[in-house]
Design a protein around this motif. Structure first.
Motif, short mmCIF file in Angstrom:
data_model
loop_
_atom_site.label_atom_id
_atom_site.label_comp_id
_atom_site.label_asym_id
_atom_site.label_seq_id
_atom_site.Cartn_x
_atom_site.Cartn_y
_atom_site.Cartn_z
N VAL A 112 0.84 -1.20 0.00
CA VAL A 112 0.00 0.00 0.00
C VAL A 112 0.87 1.25 0.00
O VAL A 112 0.54 2.26 -0.64
N VAL A 113 2.00 1.21 0.70
CA VAL A 113 2.84 2.40 0.89
C VAL A 113 3.37 2.95 -0.45
O VAL A 113 3.10 4.12 -0.78
N PRO A 114 4.11 2.17 -1.24
CA PRO A 114 4.61 2.74 -2.51
C PRO A 114 3.50 3.05 -3.51
O PRO A 114 3.59 4.04 -4.26
N VAL A 115 2.46 2.20 -3.54
CA VAL A 115 1.36 2.43 -4.48
C VAL A 115 0.63 3.73 -4.16
O VAL A 115 0.36 4.55 -5.04
N LYS A 116 0.31 3.94 -2.89
CA LYS A 116 -0.41 5.15 -2.49
C LYS A 116 0.45 6.39 -2.72
O LYS A 116 -0.06 7.44 -3.17
N LEU A 117 1.74 6.27 -2.45
CA LEU A 117 2.64 7.40 -2.64
C LEU A 117 2.68 7.82 -4.11
O LEU A 117 2.49 9.00 -4.44
N PHE A 118 2.87 6.86 -5.00
CA PHE A 118 3.00 7.17 -6.42
C PHE A 118 1.69 7.67 -7.02
O PHE A 118 1.66 8.71 -7.71
N THR A 119 0.60 6.96 -6.77
CA THR A 119 -0.68 7.34 -7.39
C THR A 119 -1.19 8.68 -6.87
O THR A 119 -1.79 9.45 -7.63
N SER A 120 -0.93 8.97 -5.61
CA SER A 120 -1.37 10.26 -5.06
C SER A 120 -0.57 11.41 -5.65
O SER A 120 -1.12 12.49 -5.92
N ILE A 121 0.72 11.19 -5.87
CA ILE A 121 1.56 12.25 -6.45
C ILE A 121 1.13 12.58 -7.88
O ILE A 121 0.96 13.75 -8.24
N ILE A 122 0.91 11.55 -8.70
CA ILE A 122 0.54 11.84 -10.10
C ILE A 122 -0.86 12.43 -10.20
O ILE A 122 -1.12 13.28 -11.05
N THR A 123 -1.77 12.00 -9.33
CA THR A 123 -3.12 12.56 -9.36
C THR A 123 -3.10 14.03 -8.96
O THR A 123 -3.70 14.89 -9.63
N THR A 124 -2.41 14.33 -7.87
CA THR A 124 -2.39 15.70 -7.35
C THR A 124 -1.60 16.65 -8.25
O THR A 124 -2.06 17.75 -8.56
N ALA A 125 -0.43 16.22 -8.69
CA ALA A 125 0.44 17.10 -9.48
C ALA A 125 -0.19 17.50 -10.80
O ALA A 125 0.02 18.63 -11.27
N PHE A 126 -0.98 16.61 -11.38
CA PHE A 126 -1.59 16.91 -12.68
C PHE A 126 -2.98 17.55 -12.54
O PHE A 126 -3.68 17.68 -13.53
N GLY A 127 -3.35 17.95 -11.34
CA GLY A 127 -4.57 18.74 -11.17
C GLY A 127 -5.75 18.04 -10.56
O GLY A 127 -6.84 18.63 -10.47
N GLY A 128 -5.61 16.78 -10.14
CA GLY A 128 -6.73 16.10 -9.49
C GLY A 128 -7.12 16.81 -8.20
O GLY A 128 -6.25 17.22 -7.42
N SER A 129 -8.39 16.96 -7.98
CA SER A 129 -8.88 17.68 -6.79
C SER A 129 -8.90 16.74 -5.59
O SER A 129 -9.94 16.17 -5.25
N VAL A 130 -7.75 16.57 -4.99
CA VAL A 130 -7.60 15.67 -3.84
C VAL A 130 -6.72 16.35 -2.80
O VAL A 130 -6.24 17.46 -3.00
N GLY A 131 -6.50 15.66 -1.67
CA GLY A 131 -5.67 16.21 -0.60
C GLY A 131 -4.45 15.36 -0.34
O GLY A 131 -4.19 14.38 -1.04
N LYS A 132 -3.70 15.74 0.68
CA LYS A 132 -2.44 15.05 0.96
C LYS A 132 -2.45 14.32 2.31
O LYS A 132 -1.49 13.63 2.63
#
Length: 461
Positions: A112-132
């Motif tokens: 879960v750790v590497p998957v969540k880290l990577f997917t959250s970064i690409i979603t947020t950086a490219f404009g996905g409306s999410v939090g950290k």
């Protein structure tokens, strides 16, 4: 005298029992101090790495014009990775941790750790409306679960360690160690606090915060000094404001549910692309400020600047679509945005100080959506100073009540009934609770209002 001494001081069995009791409690404190320090340090380190990579990636990506046009592909990539590698990483993080604590005694796969880290970064950086906060809470919980499995902890102790991971993650990402500690023990149950984990959660939160600070992370701090003098009339205005924030929380949660149900019916590949395209289209039509974390807009609102009147609604819709279509990230930062935007709007309508009530709205909406009014009250003091504490606490509790039996974390377990006029199923997950049955009680204000409403409707029929 002899009998007294023998009864209370010279009975060897009782003395042994008292010594044993205190020895065990001291050993427990030492044990959980040791493990909480380890978890806090490791989670603070992981959070610091996540925040550093997120900032680095965001700066690089936003250097390109129209970077957000790649969002549909990033949501698709996130959805595919989660579905194929780690389904436990789905959604906004904290919800999956709560589910794991209740149903699996905190057993969370380390992948879960590497998957969540990577997917959250690409979603947020490219404009996905999410939090950290969601990724940090899930990463923290995943690391804690791994340690517990490595040391062969019992299911009960593993659950405690995972809660420490949640607290450390929350405290590290927002720079609020006390609120972080309380959030970890308050968010699992609605209306109940797990006091048995309070001490290690506090230690983990403090250590996590200080460890993460070593990365040079800049935390949001904005002391609010313009606080009106307390009067009974002003208190009533604050309560009315809190009721409105509670209704905004209702809209936010129901929108989230609606989008989840809509996208669940669409194949995940089509859903991811469609969701990303809709988010991009709405941002182009309205404002690109609704993309990503939206921290600049939150800061502007609290500084007293005016936001667009429908900012809270657009951010709600974009967040619901991003998360429902396969995007990965947290939900608290969007809640902060929606709360600040709502407070900003209502303050202008009713003539309140814009900055002060944007801050209060942000805290109150967090309390309502997460069902964590105590954490929210402390969060207000840690972020905005003590002067705002009383009003933020009142608004948090009122909004928490008004939002009713719903939450952004469907796996929360209902521990109390928010009103004795409703019959709700206690000790069940909030997602399994249907609309609570209303029971009109005689000789009560609610009963009288219900009777009047019934009579009026009969007349018009």
């Amino acid at each position: 005298m002899r009998i007294f001494l023998k009864k209370y001081f010279l009975d060897e069995t009782k003395i042994r029992q008292k010594i044993l009791e205190e020895s065990v409690l001291i050993a427990s404190i030492l044990k959980w101090t040791f493990f909480a320090v380890i978890i806090g340090s490791v989670v603070g380190l992981a959070t610091g790495i996540f925040l550093y990579l997120l900032e680095l990636t965001t700066k690089f990506v936003t250097g390109f014009n129209y970077y957000y046009l790649a969002l549909p592909l990033m949501i698709l990539l996130s959805a595919v990775i989660v579905k194929k590698i780690s389904p436990e990483s789905e959604g906004h993080g904290t919800e999956k941790v709560i589910e794991a604590v209740h149903k699996k005694s905190g057993d969370i796969p380390i992948k879960v750790v590497p998957v969540k880290l990577f997917t959250s970064i690409i979603t947020t950086a490219f404009g996905g409306s999410v939090g950290k906060e969601g990724p940090c809470a899930q990463i923290g919980a995943g690391i804690a679960s791994f340690f517990a499995q490595l040391l062969r902890f019992s299911p009960t102790d593993r659950k405690k360690l995972v809660i420490c991971g949640i607290s450390a993650g929350f405290a590290s990402v927002f720079g609020t160690p006390i609120a972080g500690a309380l959030f970890g023990v308050e968010v699992l149950f609605i209306g109940q606090i797990m006091y048995e984990v309070l001490y290690p959660s506090f230690i983990a939160g403090v250590i996590g915060y200080h460890t993460c600070s070593l990365f040079g992370i800049t935390y949001f701090r904005h002391p609010i000094n313009i606080v009106p003098k307390f009067t009974q009339l002003f208190l009533l205005k604050v309560i009315f404001f809190a009721i409105l924030i509670g209704l905004v929380a209702f809209i936010f949660i129901e929108t989230l549910k609606l989008m989840h149900s809509v996208f669940r019916k669409i194949p995940f590949v089509k859903g991811a692309i469609l969701g990303g395209l809709i988010v991009v289209f709405i941002a182009l039509v309205t404002s690109k400020h609704y993309l990503g974390l939206g921290l600049d807009s939150i800061a502007s609102a609290i500084n007293g600047e005016k936001l667009p009147p429908l900012a809270f609604l657009w951010k709600t819709i974009l967040t619901a679509i991003t998360l429902s279509s396969g995007g990965s990230g947290g939900i608290v930062t969007p809640i902060f945005f929606v709360g600040a935007a709502s407070g900003n709007l209502f303050a202008r309508i009713f003539g309140f100080d814009i900055g002060t009530f944007s801050a209060i709205g942000m805290i109150a909406l967090f309390a309502a959506c997460t069902n964590a009014p105590i954490s929210a009250s402390v969060l207000a003091i840690e972020m905005f100073g003590a002067k705002i504490g009383v009003y933020a606490s009142v608004c948090s509790i009122v909004a928490f009540t008004i939002v009713g039996y719903r939450s952004v974390y469907p796996s929360q377990i209902l521990g109390i009934s928010k009103s004795s006029s409703f019959r709700a199923s206690i000790n069940k997950e909030i997602k399994d609770i249907e609309s609570p049955l209303f029971e009109a009680r005689k000789n009560t204000l609610v009963g009288i209002i219900y009777w009047l409403f019934y009579k009026i409707t009969c007349i018009f029929k």
